[in-house]
Design an enzyme around this catalytic site. Structure first.
Site, PDB file in Angstrom:
ATOM      1  N   HIS A   1       0.841  -1.201   0.000  1.00 39.13           N
ATOM      2  CA  HIS A   1       0.000   0.000   0.000  1.00 39.13           C
ATOM      3  C   HIS A   1       0.876   1.251   0.000  1.00 39.13           C
ATOM      4  O   HIS A   1       0.617   2.204  -0.734  1.00 39.13           O
ATOM      5  CB  HIS A   1      -0.874   0.054   1.267  1.00 39.13           C
ATOM      6  CG  HIS A   1      -1.925  -1.006   1.365  1.00 39.13           C
ATOM      7  ND1 HIS A   1      -2.109  -1.759   2.503  1.00 39.13           N
ATOM      8  CD2 HIS A   1      -2.864  -1.425   0.482  1.00 39.13           C
ATOM      9  CE1 HIS A   1      -3.123  -2.591   2.320  1.00 39.13           C
ATOM     10  NE2 HIS A   1      -3.591  -2.422   1.093  1.00 39.13           N
TER      11      HIS A   1
ATOM     12  N   ARG B   1      -1.551  -5.910  -8.304  1.00 38.53           N
ATOM     13  CA  ARG B   1      -0.386  -6.722  -7.914  1.00 38.53           C
ATOM     14  C   ARG B   1      -0.087  -7.786  -8.949  1.00 38.53           C
ATOM     15  O   ARG B   1       1.055  -8.061  -9.267  1.00 38.53           O
ATOM     16  CB  ARG B   1      -0.642  -7.397  -6.557  1.00 38.53           C
ATOM     17  CG  ARG B   1      -0.631  -6.449  -5.391  1.00 38.53           C
ATOM     18  CD  ARG B   1      -1.157  -7.104  -4.157  1.00 38.53           C
ATOM     19  NE  ARG B   1      -2.553  -7.522  -4.357  1.00 38.53           N
ATOM     20  CZ  ARG B   1      -3.336  -7.958  -3.401  1.00 38.53           C
ATOM     21  NH1 ARG B   1      -2.891  -8.086  -2.172  1.00 38.53           N
ATOM     22  NH2 ARG B   1      -4.585  -8.302  -3.659  1.00 38.53           N
TER      23      ARG B   1
ATOM     24  N   SER C   1      -2.841  -7.556   3.092  1.00 40.80           N
ATOM     25  CA  SER C   1      -3.146  -7.399   4.523  1.00 40.80           C
ATOM     26  C   SER C   1      -3.523  -8.747   5.134  1.00 40.80           C
ATOM     27  O   SER C   1      -3.155  -9.045   6.273  1.00 40.80           O
ATOM     28  CB  SER C   1      -4.312  -6.422   4.719  1.00 40.80           C
ATOM     29  OG  SER C   1      -3.970  -5.160   4.234  1.00 40.80           O
TER      30      SER C   1
END
Ligand code: PNS
Length: 161
Positions: A17, A90, A128
């Site tokens: 991030h 990603r 995450s």
């Protein structure tokens, strides 16, 4: 004056991030990181905690502001008079969801475009959820999150590191 919004759950913010925030902040005069008040997902960190962690890791970025939002992203973008939304890609697996999100948002509010940034290769597998999984076993998360928030994550799982 170009304003961008980088939305997400940030539960917690990762180096992936942060990589997108740093790069997007160079494309915009002002970048707002929008933290979603996510009612459908049980989060590890409360909304206030997620905002605080983001403020900590972006404290040296003068054109980055952290805000929370509830409801539709396009409504938040309109409230903020944002010119574009930023999302990180990603890998090809992100593409299907992201293109759907971008098309839906564009259909609802054509004035706001979505800009995709490809995550730097070394963070292309970081998420995450992966960080939460490793931390829950007391594993080493130093390669995935900013150092200044590591302790906060371990604490959530009862580790004193
Ligand atoms: O980091 P995340 O969880 O992948 O971020 C997803 C996010 C916050 C961008 C997305 O869930 C979102 O925009 N939610 C707000 C509600 C909304 O606008 N939904 C309609 C888009 S299809």
């Amino acid at each position: 004056m170009k304003k961008g919004i980088y939305p997400g759950s940030f539960d917690p913010v990762t180096l992936g991030h942060l990589d997108i925030i740093m790069r997007a902040s160079k494309l915009a005069d002002e970048l707002i990181v929008g933290v979603l008040v996510n009612k459908s997902k049980q989060s590890l960190f409360t909304l206030d905690e997620r905002v605080e962690l983001l403020k900590r890791v972006t404290k040296d970025m003068p054109n980055v502001t952290i805000k929370s939002f509830d409801g539709l992203l396009v409504d938040f973008a309109e409230e903020e008079k944002a010119d574009f939304i930023v999302r990180g890609l990603r890998a090809v697996t992100d593409f299907e969801y992201e293109i759907q999100l971008a098309h839906t948002n564009h259909r609802m509010r054509p004035e706001v475009d979505t800009v995709f940034l490809t995550t730097t290769l070394q963070y292309s597998f970081v998420s995450s959820s992966l960080v939460r999984e490793i931390a829950s076993y007391g594993g080493d998360i130093s390669a995935f999150v900013p150092e200044c928030i590591e302790e906060d994550i371990y604490k959530k799982y009862g580790f004193n590191k």
